[in-house]
Design an enzyme around this catalytic site. Structure first.
Site, PDB file in Angstrom:
ATOM      1  N   TYR A 136       4.575  61.369   7.050  1.00 21.87           N
ATOM      2  CA  TYR A 136       3.899  60.242   6.392  1.00 21.87           C
ATOM      3  C   TYR A 136       2.399  60.487   6.243  1.00 21.87           C
ATOM      4  O   TYR A 136       1.794  60.056   5.270  1.00 21.87           O
ATOM      5  CB  TYR A 136       4.064  58.960   7.229  1.00 21.87           C
ATOM      6  CG  TYR A 136       5.302  58.168   6.930  1.00 21.87           C
ATOM      7  CD1 TYR A 136       6.564  58.728   7.094  1.00 21.87           C
ATOM      8  CD2 TYR A 136       5.222  56.845   6.525  1.00 21.87           C
ATOM      9  CE1 TYR A 136       7.704  57.990   6.853  1.00 21.87           C
ATOM     10  CE2 TYR A 136       6.358  56.098   6.277  1.00 21.87           C
ATOM     11  CZ  TYR A 136       7.598  56.672   6.440  1.00 21.87           C
ATOM     12  OH  TYR A 136       8.706  55.938   6.199  1.00 21.87           O
ATOM     13  N   LYS A 191      15.214  66.898  15.025  1.00 21.17           N
ATOM     14  CA  LYS A 191      15.920  67.914  14.228  1.00 21.17           C
ATOM     15  C   LYS A 191      15.424  69.273  14.710  1.00 21.17           C
ATOM     16  O   LYS A 191      14.923  70.109  13.946  1.00 21.17           O
ATOM     17  CB  LYS A 191      15.640  67.668  12.729  1.00 21.17           C
ATOM     18  CG  LYS A 191      16.455  68.494  11.767  1.00 21.17           C
ATOM     19  CD  LYS A 191      17.914  68.101  11.661  1.00 21.17           C
ATOM     20  CE  LYS A 191      18.655  69.103  10.790  1.00 21.17           C
ATOM     21  NZ  LYS A 191      20.126  68.909  10.822  1.00 21.17           N
ATOM     22  N   ASP A 223      20.996  63.931  12.289  1.00 24.98           N
ATOM     23  CA  ASP A 223      22.199  63.765  11.455  1.00 24.98           C
ATOM     24  C   ASP A 223      23.348  63.227  12.305  1.00 24.98           C
ATOM     25  O   ASP A 223      24.063  62.300  11.909  1.00 24.98           O
ATOM     26  CB  ASP A 223      22.566  65.078  10.726  1.00 24.98           C
ATOM     27  CG  ASP A 223      22.521  66.314  11.607  1.00 24.98           C
ATOM     28  OD1 ASP A 223      22.091  66.233  12.776  1.00 24.98           O
ATOM     29  OD2 ASP A 223      22.920  67.397  11.113  1.00 24.98           O
ATOM     30  N   ASP A 247      12.291  55.293  10.357  1.00 23.71           N
ATOM     31  CA  ASP A 247      12.356  54.420   9.174  1.00 23.71           C
ATOM     32  C   ASP A 247      13.801  54.328   8.695  1.00 23.71           C
ATOM     33  O   ASP A 247      14.341  53.241   8.477  1.00 23.71           O
ATOM     34  CB  ASP A 247      11.458  55.006   8.074  1.00 23.71           C
ATOM     35  CG  ASP A 247      11.483  54.176   6.806  1.00 23.71           C
ATOM     36  OD1 ASP A 247      11.456  52.932   6.906  1.00 23.71           O
ATOM     37  OD2 ASP A 247      11.547  54.771   5.708  1.00 23.71           O
ATOM     38  N   ASP A 251      16.780  50.966   9.176  1.00 22.21           N
ATOM     39  CA  ASP A 251      17.487  50.260   8.090  1.00 22.21           C
ATOM     40  C   ASP A 251      18.998  50.368   8.313  1.00 22.21           C
ATOM     41  O   ASP A 251      19.746  49.415   8.091  1.00 22.21           O
ATOM     42  CB  ASP A 251      17.136  50.857   6.716  1.00 22.21           C
ATOM     43  CG  ASP A 251      16.009  50.106   5.996  1.00 22.21           C
ATOM     44  OD1 ASP A 251      15.051  49.689   6.677  1.00 22.21           O
ATOM     45  OD2 ASP A 251      16.082  49.941   4.762  1.00 22.21           O
TER      46      ASP A 251
HETATM   47  C1  IPM Z   1       8.948  50.131   6.680  1.00 18.13           C
HETATM   48  C2  IPM Z   1       8.686  50.528   5.247  1.00 18.13           C
HETATM   49  C3  IPM Z   1       7.404  51.341   5.142  1.00 18.13           C
HETATM   50  C4  IPM Z   1       7.633  52.637   5.903  1.00 18.13           C
HETATM   51  C5  IPM Z   1       6.908  51.659   3.724  1.00 18.13           C
HETATM   52  C6  IPM Z   1       6.770  50.426   2.883  1.00 18.13           C
HETATM   53  C7  IPM Z   1       5.604  52.378   3.751  1.00 18.13           C
HETATM   54  O1  IPM Z   1       9.787  51.179   4.710  1.00 18.13           O
HETATM   55  O2  IPM Z   1       8.064  49.487   7.280  1.00 18.13           O
HETATM   56  O3  IPM Z   1      10.016  50.412   7.203  1.00 18.13           O
HETATM   57  O4  IPM Z   1       8.203  53.598   5.353  1.00 18.13           O
HETATM   58  O5  IPM Z   1       7.235  52.693   7.056  1.00 18.13           O
HETATM   59 MN    MN Z   2      11.535  51.120   6.005  1.00 20.05          MN
END
Ligand code: IPM
Ligand code: MN
Ligand code: NAD
Length: 357
Positions: A136, A191, A223, A247, A251
């Site tokens: 990042y 990884k 993975d 990240d 999700d």
């Molecule tokens: C999160 C988001 C952010 C990230 C983006 C919007 C920069 O996806 O907070 O999870 O990748 O950290």
């Molecule tokens: Mn995110």
């Protein structure tokens, strides 16, 4: 108790408004809110996604409540002007390197998970995501190669001190979550079979483990971790990982417990205030342009983020737990947003949580 409120774009302001209602209902002594512009909204108003005035408001506060940023109409802008730079800038300027993303299945929601209910029921984990480094924040660019092909590049890197400090946060979290008489459980996800960045990450995790004999450290390739998270998520307690893997896995974890509209987060650094640790609190989801402006977003993730704020930044464990119980009770009573197959709108969910609070 100074709280900066940055709603941002899309559903960001809609969900933060509900979290603010919940905070105000607690009637905490000396609570002051200060709003600021971030994201696409700030770009259109001030020409920058993270105006200096906004950063000043954050610095003058004890904690930040953040909604979401992201606006597809900004996709053509140079990267430093895009909405996402607001949250990346806040995380880096404020030194918020430790991102805590808990994922627990609320009773009654097992059937909303993408997993079989008996598997979903086992989930009670915490992802500790490093937030100031990795691919990042490495150098990046695009260039034209000698043969005329265009190439995009991003450098992935971690320095050992960056790994060490997040390791300590994760080991302490594992200690804190350990059941009486049992060792804490920490799984480091990397990884290391391919990446030098990950090999260093793993080496440092092992070094730091020597300070925590009461925590069992294991390692898993990312993975496999993605696969294990849907196969048997109950095996995980605390998971520590880098910025990018964290990240993605968070999700994924959200759908394992039912919806991305439920996952809260705390981003912490070293700064201490008169009340506790300075932090930024936000749902893990984005600005959800597909449902923005329709009053449909589930504000629970943001309300739960406000609870994390009370816990970590204001040492108000009792109030934090009250908010969490109110959300859990609303869910147990069948209050469901569209993300959970129901029809309750954003404000209606806010009302339901407030009633139970
Ligand atoms: C999160 C988001 C952010 C990230 C983006 C919007 C920069 O996806 O907070 O999870 O990748 O950290
Ligand atoms: Mn995110
Ligand atoms: P997203 O999280 O915004 O949305 C993904 C899907 O989940 C959408 O279908 C959306 O409607 C749904 N969803 C998300 N939150 C919800 C909620 N509270 N209630 C009900 N449904 C919800 O991810 P995306 O679509 O990939 O990204 C949209 C924008 O948000 C992009 O510009 C992205 O960069 C940005 N983003 C910002 C943050 C942040 O500010 N921290 C986080 C993730 C994405």
């Amino acid at each position: 108790m100074k709280i900066a409120v940055f709603g941002g774009d899309g559903i960001g302001p809609e969900v933060t408004a509900q979290a603010v209602r919940v905070l105000e209902a607690l009637d905490l002594p000396g609570m002051e809110l200060a709003e600021g512009d971030v994201g696409g909204a700030a770009y259109y108003k001030h020409g920058h996604p993270l105006p200096a005035a906004t950063l000043d408001i954050a610095r003058a506060s004890d904690a930040v409540l953040f909604g979401a940023v992201g606006d597809f109409s900004c996709d053509h802008l140079e990267r430093h002007l895009r909405p996402e730079q607001a949250i990346l800038g806040l995380r880096s300027h404020l030194g918020l390197f430790a991102n805590l993303r808990p994922a627990t299945t609320f009773p009654g929601l097992e059937h909303m998970s993408g997993l079989k209910p008996e598997i979903a029921r086992q989930i009670d984990l915490l992802i500790v995501r490093e937030l100031n480094g990795d691919v990042y924040f490495g150098e990046k660019g695009t260039r034209v190669l000698d043969d005329g092909r265009r190439q995009g590049w991003d450098i992935m890197a971690y320095a050992e001190d960056e790994v060490r400090r997040i390791a300590h946060v994760a080991f302490r979290a594992a200690q804190g979550r350990a059941k009486a008489g049992q060792p804490g459980k920490l799984c480091s996800v990397d990884k290391a079979n391919v990446l030098e960045t990950s090999q260093l990450w793993r080496d440092v995790m092992i070094e730091v483990a020597a300070d925590y004999p009461d925590v069992e450290l294991t390692h898993m390739y990312v993975d496999n971790a993605a696969m294990q998270l849907v196969k048997s998520p109950g095996q995980f307690d605390v998971v520590v990982t880098g910025n990018l893997f964290g990240d993605i896995l968070s999700d994924q974890a959200s759908m394992c417990v039912g919806s991305i509209g439920l996952l809260a987060s705390a981003s912490l650094g070293e700064r201490q205030t008169a009340f506790g640790t300075f932090g930024l609190y936000e749902p893990i989801h984005g600005s959800a342009p597909d449902i923005a402006g329709q009053g449909k977003a589930n504000p629970m993730a943001t309300i739960l983020s406000a609870a994390m704020m009370l816990r970590h930044s204001f040492a108000r464990e009792a109030e934090a737990a009250r908010i969490e119980r109110a959300v859990a009770q609303a869910l147990a009573d069948g209050v469901r947003g569209g993300d959970l197959g129901g029809s309750a709108g954003t404000a209606e969910i806010g009302d339901a949580v407030l009633e139970r609070l």
